[in-house]
Design an enzyme around this catalytic site. Structure first.
Site, mmCIF file in Angstrom:
data_model
loop_
_atom_site.group_PDB
_atom_site.id
_atom_site.type_symbol
_atom_site.label_atom_id
_atom_site.label_comp_id
_atom_site.label_asym_id
_atom_site.label_seq_id
_atom_site.Cartn_x
_atom_site.Cartn_y
_atom_site.Cartn_z
ATOM 1 N N GLU A 90 0.827 -1.212 0.000
ATOM 2 C CA GLU A 90 0.000 0.000 0.000
ATOM 3 C C GLU A 90 0.860 1.261 0.000
ATOM 4 O O GLU A 90 0.560 2.215 -0.718
ATOM 5 C CB GLU A 90 -0.962 -0.032 1.202
ATOM 6 N N TYR B 61 8.856 -11.653 9.036
ATOM 7 C CA TYR B 61 8.903 -11.672 10.509
ATOM 8 C C TYR B 61 7.919 -10.580 10.942
ATOM 9 O O TYR B 61 8.311 -9.498 11.350
ATOM 10 C CB TYR B 61 10.329 -11.404 11.011
ATOM 11 N N ARG B 62 6.628 -10.879 10.731
ATOM 12 C CA ARG B 62 5.595 -9.850 10.899
ATOM 13 C C ARG B 62 4.478 -10.273 11.845
ATOM 14 O O ARG B 62 3.549 -9.505 12.067
ATOM 15 C CB ARG B 62 5.014 -9.504 9.532
ATOM 16 N N LYS C 221 -3.452 -8.699 -14.691
ATOM 17 C CA LYS C 221 -2.021 -8.510 -14.972
ATOM 18 C C LYS C 221 -1.427 -9.778 -15.567
ATOM 19 O O LYS C 221 -1.597 -10.862 -15.033
ATOM 20 C CB LYS C 221 -1.291 -8.133 -13.673
ATOM 21 N N GLY D 249 1.973 -10.107 -16.411
ATOM 22 C CA GLY D 249 3.435 -10.041 -16.343
ATOM 23 C C GLY D 249 4.002 -9.265 -17.516
ATOM 24 O O GLY D 249 3.449 -8.231 -17.898
ATOM 25 N N LYS D 250 5.052 -9.807 -18.127
ATOM 26 C CA LYS D 250 5.703 -9.031 -19.191
ATOM 27 C C LYS D 250 4.831 -8.870 -20.435
ATOM 28 O O LYS D 250 5.098 -8.020 -21.282
ATOM 29 C CB LYS D 250 7.069 -9.623 -19.529
ATOM 30 N N ALA E 105 6.306 -4.843 -8.451
ATOM 31 C CA ALA E 105 5.851 -4.491 -9.802
ATOM 32 C C ALA E 105 4.332 -4.303 -9.845
ATOM 33 O O ALA E 105 3.825 -3.401 -10.512
ATOM 34 C CB ALA E 105 6.278 -5.561 -10.800
ATOM 35 N N GLY E 106 3.615 -5.150 -9.100
ATOM 36 C CA GLY E 106 2.159 -5.047 -9.093
ATOM 37 C C GLY E 106 1.699 -3.718 -8.498
ATOM 38 O O GLY E 106 0.731 -3.107 -8.964
ATOM 39 N N ASP E 107 2.396 -3.265 -7.480
ATOM 40 C CA ASP E 107 2.029 -1.994 -6.849
ATOM 41 C C ASP E 107 2.365 -0.830 -7.774
ATOM 42 O O ASP E 107 1.624 0.157 -7.839
ATOM 43 C CB ASP E 107 2.772 -1.843 -5.513
HETATM 44 O O1 CKP Z 1 2.587 -7.662 -5.348
HETATM 45 P P1 CKP Z 1 3.802 -6.836 -5.202
HETATM 46 O O2 CKP Z 1 5.066 -7.571 -5.572
HETATM 47 O O3 CKP Z 1 3.702 -5.525 -5.945
HETATM 48 O O4 CKP Z 1 3.853 -6.472 -3.659
HETATM 49 C C1 CKP Z 1 5.023 -6.438 -2.909
HETATM 50 C C2 CKP Z 1 4.782 -6.052 -1.474
HETATM 51 O O5 CKP Z 1 3.473 -5.703 1.096
HETATM 52 C C3 CKP Z 1 6.066 -6.134 -0.671
HETATM 53 O O6 CKP Z 1 6.583 -4.858 -0.518
HETATM 54 C C4 CKP Z 1 5.666 -6.682 0.674
HETATM 55 O O7 CKP Z 1 6.039 -5.843 1.705
HETATM 56 C C5 CKP Z 1 4.157 -6.829 0.574
HETATM 57 O O8 CKP Z 1 3.874 -6.909 -0.812
HETATM 58 C C6 CKP Z 1 3.762 -8.067 1.362
HETATM 59 O O9 CKP Z 1 3.253 -7.925 2.465
HETATM 60 O O10 CKP Z 1 4.006 -9.163 0.834
HETATM 61 MG MG MG Z 2 0.873 -7.953 -6.215
#
Ligand code: CKP
Ligand code: MG
Length: 314
Positions: free
Chosen positions: A35, A104-105, A225, A227-228, A257-259
């Site tokens: 986000e 580690y969340r 989406k 991908g490429k 990339a998705g974000d």
């Molecule tokens: O889908 P995306 O690869 O664009 O997302 C990546 C993010 O928030 C990454 O920054 C990570 O912190 C996360 O997705 C997650 O919680 O997996």
């Molecule tokens: Mg994504």
């Protein structure tokens, strides 16, 4: 405010060399979260964005808040937790196109977000509410928070943009994940799934069939989406159209990339572009994000985006 988004951002440690994490000896520290990545992508392009979250009252929390604020994102609704820490994850750059993450969340400050922390004011002044499927995976209190955000957005006529971002590593149960992700999709105006995510939700289908499945849930605008290859878009005024992706010489880090795609699409929509043009901007942003190590480090300012989209180099 153009876009408000809610979710967890973590400190991320990336090994300075490729290969299995067990052999890594030195790391670079960055910040990443789906986000806030979107909020930063929008801010770099000159839009206003707000990121709502909860951080630990710790060094990483301080650093993250400064970093995201420094990117021009409104962090005035971010709260701090005196007991729970800011989440951390590690990236593992195994081989080309094989990046893994280790979280580690558990019990992080963000996982302790509650609906009470969210006021109508935090959403009322925005055009779009952007949410992802990561937040409900953090636990029940985060789900209540998201439900409240969706309710406020709907009551105030805001458009809801949803990225399924299915993270099975943090969902306890696949059936629950499928059920809850589908629920948020059905409440959204715009959904941006990846093909693997659509397959997780609906089983094996063609891209066109996946798009129809989302429309059947009541989603108005779908950007699938690929991908490429780019993306497949579909909306009432736009029949299903493939929008080709941009060529990338070498993918350095595909995460984020998705974000980047989401921020490009939202930016195009905010600029009043036709959906196919907004999707093309999303594709360009997604491509650019993969060329640089880090989730947000490759997100361009507008001049660099235009240069890339016009095939130019400096
Ligand atoms: O889908 P995306 O690869 O664009 O997302 C990546 C993010 O928030 C990454 O920054 C990570 O912190 C996360 O997705 C997650 O919680 O997996
Ligand atoms: Mg994504």
């Amino acid at each position: 405010m153009d876009v408000v988004t809610i979710g967890e951002t973590m400190t991320v440690f990336t090994p300075n060399e490729e290969g299995p994490l067990r052999h890594a000896r030195s790391f670079s520290m960055k910040f990443a979260g789906a986000e806030s990545n979107v909020a930063i992508g929008l801010s770099r392009l000159g839009h206003s964005s707000r990121w709502i979250s909860r951080l630990g009252e710790d060094e990483f929390g301080d650093a993250m808040q400064s970093f995201i604020r420094g990117e021009g994102v409104d962090v005035s609704y971010v709260t701090r937790d005196p007991e729970a820490p800011t989440g951390v994850f590690f990236k593992e750059l195994r081989r080309l196109n094989d990046t893994r993450v280790y979280y580690y969340r558990k019990d992080s400050a963000a996982s302790k977000m509650t609906a009470e922390l969210l006021t109508d004011l935090a959403i009322q002044d925005a055009a779009y509410l952007h949410i992802t499927g990561i937040t409900p995976a953090l636990g029940n209190s985060c789900q209540s928070l998201l439900d409240k955000a969706v309710r406020i957005a709907k009551e105030n006529g805001k458009k809801i943009v949803f990225d399924p971002n299915i993270r099975l590593k943090i969902w306890g149960d696949e059936t629950e994940a499928r059920h809850i992700i589908t629920k948020y999709a059905s409440k959204s105006d715009i959904v941006m799934p990846g093909v693997a995510e659509a397959e997780f939700l609906f089983g094996s289908h063609t891209p066109e069939e996946f798009v129809d499945h989302f429309h059947e849930l009541g989603v108005e605008t779908v950007l699938l989406k690929l991908g490429k290859e780019g993306c497949l878009i579909s909306a009432p005024s736009v029949r299903k159209t493939y929008v080709p992706g941009f060529f990338v010489d070498r993918v350095v880090d595909p995460i984020g990339a998705g974000d980047a795609f989401a921020s490009g699409v939202l930016s195009g929509m905010l600029d009043g572009l036709p959906l196919a043009e907004a999707a093309r901007r999303g594709n360009a942003m997604g491509a650019m994000a993969t060329m640089v190590n880090g989730d947000v480090e490759g997100l361009p300012i507008r001049a660099d985006l235009n240069l890339f989209m016009n095939g130019g180099t400096e």
